[in-house]
Design an enzyme around this catalytic site. Structure first.
Site, PDB file in Angstrom:
ATOM      1  N   GLU A 171     -13.343   5.743   9.286  1.00 36.96           N
ATOM      2  CA  GLU A 171     -13.277   4.871  10.537  1.00 36.96           C
ATOM      3  C   GLU A 171     -12.507   5.499  11.857  1.00 36.96           C
ATOM      4  OE1 GLU A 171     -11.999   1.037  10.259  1.00 36.96           O
ATOM      5  OE2 GLU A 171     -13.330   0.428   8.796  1.00 36.96           O
ATOM      6  N   GLU A 361     -16.423   0.244   2.248  1.00 33.50           N
ATOM      7  CA  GLU A 361     -15.439  -1.096   2.162  1.00 33.50           C
ATOM      8  C   GLU A 361     -16.403  -2.230   2.496  1.00 33.50           C
ATOM      9  OE1 GLU A 361     -11.980  -0.707   4.767  1.00 33.50           O
ATOM     10  OE2 GLU A 361     -11.578   1.523   4.143  1.00 33.50           O
TER      11      GLU A 361
HETATM   12  C1  BGC Z   1      -9.606   0.247   7.085  1.00 33.60           C
HETATM   13  C2  BGC Z   1      -8.690  -0.233   5.918  1.00 33.60           C
HETATM   14  C3  BGC Z   1      -8.164  -1.590   6.366  1.00 33.60           C
HETATM   15  C4  BGC Z   1      -9.314  -2.570   6.399  1.00 33.60           C
HETATM   16  C5  BGC Z   1      -8.874  -3.935   6.742  1.00 33.60           C
HETATM   17  C6  BGC Z   1     -10.539  -0.759   7.469  1.00 33.60           C
HETATM   18  O1  BGC Z   1     -10.700  -0.850   8.808  1.00 33.60           O
HETATM   19  O2  BGC Z   1     -10.195   1.290   6.654  1.00 33.60           O
HETATM   20  O3  BGC Z   1      -7.629   0.847   5.806  1.00 33.60           O
HETATM   21  O4  BGC Z   1      -7.138  -2.092   5.244  1.00 33.60           O
HETATM   22  O5  BGC Z   1      -9.915  -2.211   7.628  1.00 33.60           O
HETATM   23  O6  BGC Z   1      -8.193  -4.261   7.971  1.00 33.60           O
END
Ligand code: BGC
Length: 453
Positions: A171, A361
């Site tokens: 990101e 993610e």
């Molecule tokens: C990030 C993580 C973070 C998650 C929730 C993502 O933008 O890569 O490191 O924990 O968001 O905020």
């Protein structure tokens, strides 16, 4: 989106189901075994920047508990384990002297994954720049690409024979905007004089990192991860539509377009981007910002509804929150909007040059309560069911999605939210480091073991 029952097998036999975490959020051991300071270790010392004055010093203690945590990931049925390398653990000064104990730690993590049938996926950079490099300008420095290249080369030499899949950057929009424009994340810098070079250097290092891994590990599968959020105009007025487009250029287009060879995005009457183009002209080599990644990692946590707001500098836009609009949201107000996830998957797959998408993610934070050894996080289960259904729909319609990595295994250090915000499938007691699998963790296990959702 729809209420039809589905199974993990509907995603296909080669679909990669994984779970992810990041070094500064999980490892702890911030000052152990020769690790150098990272920008997060230093930033957390400032007052009022992190909720509750929390620091990442101990985090979820993954450094000492990696064997147990990897076993947990396996027990929940995952086949991929995504983690990041702390640059300052392997190169305490960011460049130069290598820390053997740091190198050994990641060998141990990788070996443990392999011994347990989990594919290790390495994120090269998940926001924890060595402080020593920040002192020399960090992401704003022209030296950045040299430092980063040496770091990536070291990782490929060390781990290239064992690691198949790599994610170069996590990101870039989040860490440049929050860390170098708004001062809300480490290192806490602000303003366009900082963020323009940081954006350029992050884009350049993304591509350069890909090239270096390809050169040293010709058979590796190489990707890089972007945050994505659908930006919807609050009303159908021209002003709100234009504001939503400006937000979109920043949130969604800023980093993927250079990777695909399109250069930084252009938008009529958006001064911020015009100035970015001008500021980076002297260094701009569009070809160098491009790299042919094997997959594009997408990470979607919310959609945003945007209205024109002349009081907000640079973008003249602000969000109308989900709460204000009476829409479902997570514990920190992020709008739950699986339909927008579906739309964004479709949209990104239509970019020429995107060969495969992996959702690197996906997850949500809720106010979890541990009661008699149970965390009944039904909201998280509902969240995952809805988002996986949306992803399946996109996949059925031809979006080339190759995997989904749930965020995250255990509750951890959630950046500026400190320890107040829990995203884990496994509850962490930060006093004792006791782990308790949440109901969502059991739900994932059952789903991955063939149960219908
Ligand atoms: C990030 C993580 C973070 C998650 C929730 C993502 O933008 O890569 O490191 O924990 O968001 O905020």
């Amino acid at each position: 989106m729809h209420n039809q029952t589905f199974f993990a097998k509907d995603f296909g036999p080669d679909f990669k189901w994984g779970v992810g975490m990041a070094a500064p959020q999980n490892e702890g051991a911030a000052f152990e075994d020769g690790k150098g300071l990272s920008i997060w270790d230093v930033f957390a010392r400032k007052r009022n920047v992190i909720k509750g004055g929390a620091r990442p010093t101990h985090a979820a203690d993954f450094y000492h508990r990696y064997k147990d945590d990897i076993l947990l990931a396996k027990a929940l049925g995952f086949k991929v384990f995504r983690f990041s390398i702390a640059w300052s653990r392997v190169l305490p000064e960011g460049t130069g002297k290598v820390n053997k104990l740091g190198i050994a730690f990641y060998h141990n993590v990788i070996d443990e994954c392999l011994a347990n049938g989990l594919e290790p996926v390495v994120t090269v950079y998940h926001w924890d720049l060595p402080h020593a490099l920040e002192l020399q300008g960090g992401w704003t420095s022209r030296e950045m690409v040299t430092w980063f290249s040496k770091y990536v080369k070291l990782l490929t030499e060390q781990y290239g024979k064992k690691v198949q899949q790599w994610i170069v950057m996590n990101e870039p929009f989040a860490f440049t905007a929050l860390g170098y424009m708004m001062g809300m994340h480490a290192p806490g810098k602000m303003g366009t004089a900082n963020v323009y070079p940081a954006i350029y250097n992050a884009a350049l290092c993304t591509a350069e990192g890909g090239r270096i891994i390809r050169e040293h590990c010709p058979h590796a599968v190489i990707g890089t991860s972007f945050s994505i959020s659908e930006t919807k105009p609050f009303t159908s007025s021209d002003k709100d539509i234009a504001a939503a487009n400006r937000a979109d250029a920043l949130l969604n287009r800023l980093f993927i377009e250079p990777v695909l060879g399109m250069g930084f995005p252009q938008l009529d009457q958006f001064d911020f981007l015009d100035k970015l183009h001008i500021a980076t002209t002297a260094w701009r080599f569009i070809d160098k910002l491009k790299f042919d990644f094997d997959f594009i990692g997408l990470q979607n946590y919310f959609s945003v509804t945007i209205k024109h707001n002349p009081l907000i500098p640079y973008v003249s836009a602000s969000e109308v929150s989900a709460k204000k609009r009476g829409k479902p949201h997570t514990a920190i107000g992020w709008e739950i909007d699986p339909l927008s996830f579906y739309c964004m998957l479709k949209r990104f797959s239509s970019y020429e040059g995107v060969k495969q998408i992996i959702v690197t993610e996906g997850g949500a934070c809720f106010k979890d309560h541990l009661h008699n050894g149970v965390v009944n996080d039904q909201e998280r289960i509902d969240y995952f069911s809805a988002y996986l259904a949306a992803m399946l729909q996109a996949k059925k319609e031809g979006v080339p999605i190759g995997g989904y990595y749930a965020w995250t295994l255990t509750d951890n250090f959630e950046w500026a939210y400190g320890y107040t915000t829990r995203f884990g499938l496994v509850h962490t007691d930060f006093e004792t480091q006791l782990r308790t699998v949440k109901n969502s963790g059991y739900w994932f296990r059952d789903f991955l073991n063939g149960k219908a959702v």
